[in-house]
Design a protein around this motif. Structure first.
Motif, mmCIF file in Angstrom:
data_model
loop_
_atom_site.group_PDB
_atom_site.id
_atom_site.type_symbol
_atom_site.label_atom_id
_atom_site.label_comp_id
_atom_site.label_asym_id
_atom_site.label_seq_id
_atom_site.Cartn_x
_atom_site.Cartn_y
_atom_site.Cartn_z
ATOM 1 N N ALA A 33 105.685 67.187 24.420
ATOM 2 C CA ALA A 33 105.480 68.021 23.240
ATOM 3 C C ALA A 33 105.161 69.455 23.676
ATOM 4 N N GLY A 34 105.377 70.390 22.778
ATOM 5 C CA GLY A 34 105.158 71.794 23.098
ATOM 6 C C GLY A 34 103.679 72.150 23.208
ATOM 7 N N LYS A 35 103.385 73.114 24.071
ATOM 8 C CA LYS A 35 102.023 73.637 24.214
ATOM 9 C C LYS A 35 101.725 74.569 23.049
ATOM 10 N N GLY A 36 100.482 74.537 22.594
ATOM 11 C CA GLY A 36 100.077 75.466 21.545
ATOM 12 C C GLY A 36 100.045 76.896 22.073
ATOM 13 N N GLY A 37 100.372 77.839 21.211
ATOM 14 C CA GLY A 37 100.327 79.239 21.619
ATOM 15 C C GLY A 37 98.894 79.715 21.826
ATOM 16 N N ASP A 38 98.706 80.711 22.680
ATOM 17 C CA ASP A 38 97.368 81.246 22.957
ATOM 18 C C ASP A 38 96.890 82.144 21.822
ATOM 19 N N GLY A 39 95.585 82.059 21.545
ATOM 20 C CA GLY A 39 94.981 83.065 20.671
ATOM 21 C C GLY A 39 94.848 84.377 21.433
ATOM 22 N N ILE A 40 94.719 85.475 20.729
ATOM 23 C CA ILE A 40 94.635 86.758 21.439
ATOM 24 C C ILE A 40 93.376 87.517 21.019
ATOM 25 N N VAL A 41 93.031 88.487 21.872
ATOM 26 C CA VAL A 41 91.939 89.417 21.575
ATOM 27 C C VAL A 41 92.561 90.709 21.071
ATOM 28 N N ALA A 42 92.185 91.107 19.876
ATOM 29 C CA ALA A 42 92.697 92.358 19.302
ATOM 30 C C ALA A 42 91.668 92.892 18.308
ATOM 31 N N PHE A 43 91.701 94.201 18.083
ATOM 32 C CA PHE A 43 90.789 94.832 17.124
ATOM 33 C C PHE A 43 91.587 95.738 16.196
ATOM 34 N N ARG A 44 91.048 95.873 15.002
ATOM 35 C CA ARG A 44 91.706 96.757 14.028
ATOM 36 C C ARG A 44 91.586 98.198 14.490
ATOM 37 N N ARG A 45 92.671 98.886 14.438
ATOM 38 C CA ARG A 45 92.693 100.307 14.788
ATOM 39 C C ARG A 45 93.425 101.049 13.667
ATOM 40 N N GLU A 46 92.729 101.170 12.541
ATOM 41 C CA GLU A 46 93.362 101.789 11.383
ATOM 42 C C GLU A 46 92.682 103.101 11.006
ATOM 43 N N LYS A 47 93.478 104.016 10.543
ATOM 44 C CA LYS A 47 92.956 105.300 10.090
ATOM 45 C C LYS A 47 92.035 105.092 8.891
ATOM 46 N N TYR A 48 90.954 105.815 8.898
ATOM 47 C CA TYR A 48 89.956 105.761 7.813
ATOM 48 C C TYR A 48 89.160 104.459 7.797
ATOM 49 N N VAL A 49 89.294 103.610 8.820
ATOM 50 C CA VAL A 49 88.467 102.394 8.932
ATOM 51 C C VAL A 49 87.609 102.573 10.175
ATOM 52 N N PRO A 50 86.376 103.106 10.000
ATOM 53 C CA PRO A 50 85.556 103.456 11.159
ATOM 54 C C PRO A 50 85.122 102.262 12.001
ATOM 55 N N ALA A 51 84.878 101.105 11.371
ATOM 56 C CA ALA A 51 84.426 99.919 12.127
ATOM 57 C C ALA A 51 85.522 98.869 12.039
ATOM 58 N N GLY A 52 86.405 98.892 13.019
ATOM 59 C CA GLY A 52 87.608 98.039 12.944
ATOM 60 C C GLY A 52 87.307 96.562 12.891
ATOM 61 N N GLY A 53 86.652 96.031 13.878
ATOM 62 C CA GLY A 53 86.366 94.601 13.911
ATOM 63 C C GLY A 53 87.493 93.810 14.551
ATOM 64 N N PRO A 54 87.210 92.553 14.931
ATOM 65 C CA PRO A 54 88.198 91.712 15.608
ATOM 66 C C PRO A 54 89.357 91.339 14.684
ATOM 67 N N ALA A 55 90.540 91.288 15.232
ATOM 68 C CA ALA A 55 91.720 90.968 14.420
ATOM 69 C C ALA A 55 92.761 90.210 15.242
ATOM 70 N N GLY A 56 92.299 89.435 16.227
ATOM 71 C CA GLY A 56 93.249 88.665 17.046
ATOM 72 C C GLY A 56 93.650 87.370 16.363
ATOM 73 N N GLY A 57 94.947 87.139 16.236
ATOM 74 C CA GLY A 57 95.442 85.956 15.532
ATOM 75 C C GLY A 57 95.441 84.696 16.383
ATOM 76 N N ASN A 58 95.492 83.556 15.705
ATOM 77 C CA ASN A 58 95.555 82.252 16.384
ATOM 78 C C ASN A 58 96.968 81.980 16.895
ATOM 79 N N GLY A 59 97.052 81.167 17.932
ATOM 80 C CA GLY A 59 98.364 80.759 18.426
ATOM 81 C C GLY A 59 98.982 79.705 17.523
ATOM 82 N N GLY A 60 100.301 79.621 17.556
ATOM 83 C CA GLY A 60 101.003 78.625 16.744
ATOM 84 C C GLY A 60 100.974 77.255 17.384
#
Length: 336
Positions: free
Chosen positions: A13-40
């Motif tokens: 069977a297939g291996k599950g995809g890895d989750g990632i580490v990412a943060f929001r980097r949006e204009k006018y959003v001073p405190a981005g916060g974590p935004a890394g998605g789950n693997g499939g």
């Protein structure tokens, strides 16, 4: 077509995809916060029964079957794509075993029936999942889990309602050729038939019934002697056994007893399966001999005894009439 009724394969069977580490980097959003998605999720391996297949020949050349891995997560909380499942077609009548534990995983009997044999791995969690009051900016994620890997043994048991049995040269191949459009190899020496032959015989109603010419059994077949277990399993699912007796043999009674002993020794209820006994090759013996044989057989069995000649087609209408009568009275077998 080469008939293959046993195969061993590996499914991954297939291996599950890895989750990632990412943060929001949006204009006018001073405190981005974590935004890394789950693997499939990884793809699973699924067996599916196909009526059009009659053999496990494909597995002679391909033995490892792998599903697709899940994709890694993405930024902005995007979950990775799921891996595609791997669908493997097998003939109807295939029993699936775990090759290591010998446990029966499932039985694929009807067209389109499916069986999950290896579950895909779960996708890893992205760093958003670990957000908490104590940790507002988690910088870690989880890898995807491996999918299941299994070794499977596939065993094909023919799905025939009527099994034609008897010693080599009893005339089984000739009979199935006379009753149906099957054209098996026929010759005047033992073990001409090395693979089961299937033939569809039409009822008066127009429905088709599958007959199986089971290759000749010999003494010790239940212990694997000769073709032994290679073909005894093919009569496990038949509702009716048509026992062909060669009346020109040296000792037809001993021939009959040999087959009965092998059915009993093999077990699985074969010796209790409804039987019709057919004296074959009656065109080659005198009526007096047939009368004596009938008298002796009536001391051994309560089964119906018919007299036929597969070569001249003598008695075949009466034989089929009895087959339909017995089948109408016999319930379909429950599949283990």
């Amino acid at each position: 077509m080469q008939f293959i009724d046993l195969a061993e394969i590996e499914v991954v069977a297939g291996k599950g995809g890895d989750g990632i580490v990412a943060f929001r980097r949006e204009k006018y959003v001073p405190a981005g916060g974590p935004a890394g998605g789950n693997g499939g999720k990884g793809g699973s391996v699924i067996l599916t029964a196909a009526e059009r297949l009659q053999t496990l020949l494909d597995f002679k050349y391909s033995r490892i079957f792998k599903a697709e891995d899940g994709k890694r997560g993405g930024p902005s909380n995007r979950t990775g794509a799921m891996g595609s499942d791997r669908l493997i077609e097998v003939p109807c009548g295939t029993t699936v075993y775990d090759a290591e534990t010998q446990e029966i995983i499932g039985d694929l009997v009807t067209d389109g029936q499916t069986l999950l044999v290896a579950e895909g791995g779960k996708g890893g969690l992205g760093n958003k999942y670990f957000l908490s009051n104590r940790n507002r900016a988690p910088e870690y994620a989880l890898p995807g889990l491996e999918g299941e890997t299994r070794r499977l043994r596939l065993e094909l048991k023919l799905l025939a309602e009527v099994g034609i049995i008897g010693l080599p040269n009893a005339g089984k191949s000739t009979l199935i050729a006379a009753l149906s459009s099957a054209r098996p190899k026929i010759a005047d020496y033992p073990f001409t038939t090395l693979v089961p032959n299937l033939g569809v015989v039409r009822k008066p109603t127009g429905d088709g019934t599958v007959f199986a010419d089971i290759p000749g059994l010999i003494a010790g077949a239940s212990e694997g002697i000769g073709l032994g277990h290679e073909f005894l399993r093919h009569i496990e699912r038949t509702r009716l056994l048509l026992h062909l007796i060669d009346v020109t043999a040296n000792d037809p009674i001993a021939d009959y007893q040999t087959i009965q002993q092998e059915l009993t020794a093999y077990g699985r209820g074969l010796n209790k399966r409804p039987q019709i006994i057919a004296f074959n090759k009656i065109d080659a013996v005198d009526e007096e001999i047939l009368a004596l044989l009938t008298e002796e057989f009536l001391k051994l069995t309560t089964a119906k005894i018919l007299k036929i000649s597969a070569v001249t087609h003598t008695g075949l209408d009466e034989l089929l009439a009895e087959v339909w009568t017995v089948l109408d009275k016999t319930k379909p077998l429950a599949i283990d």
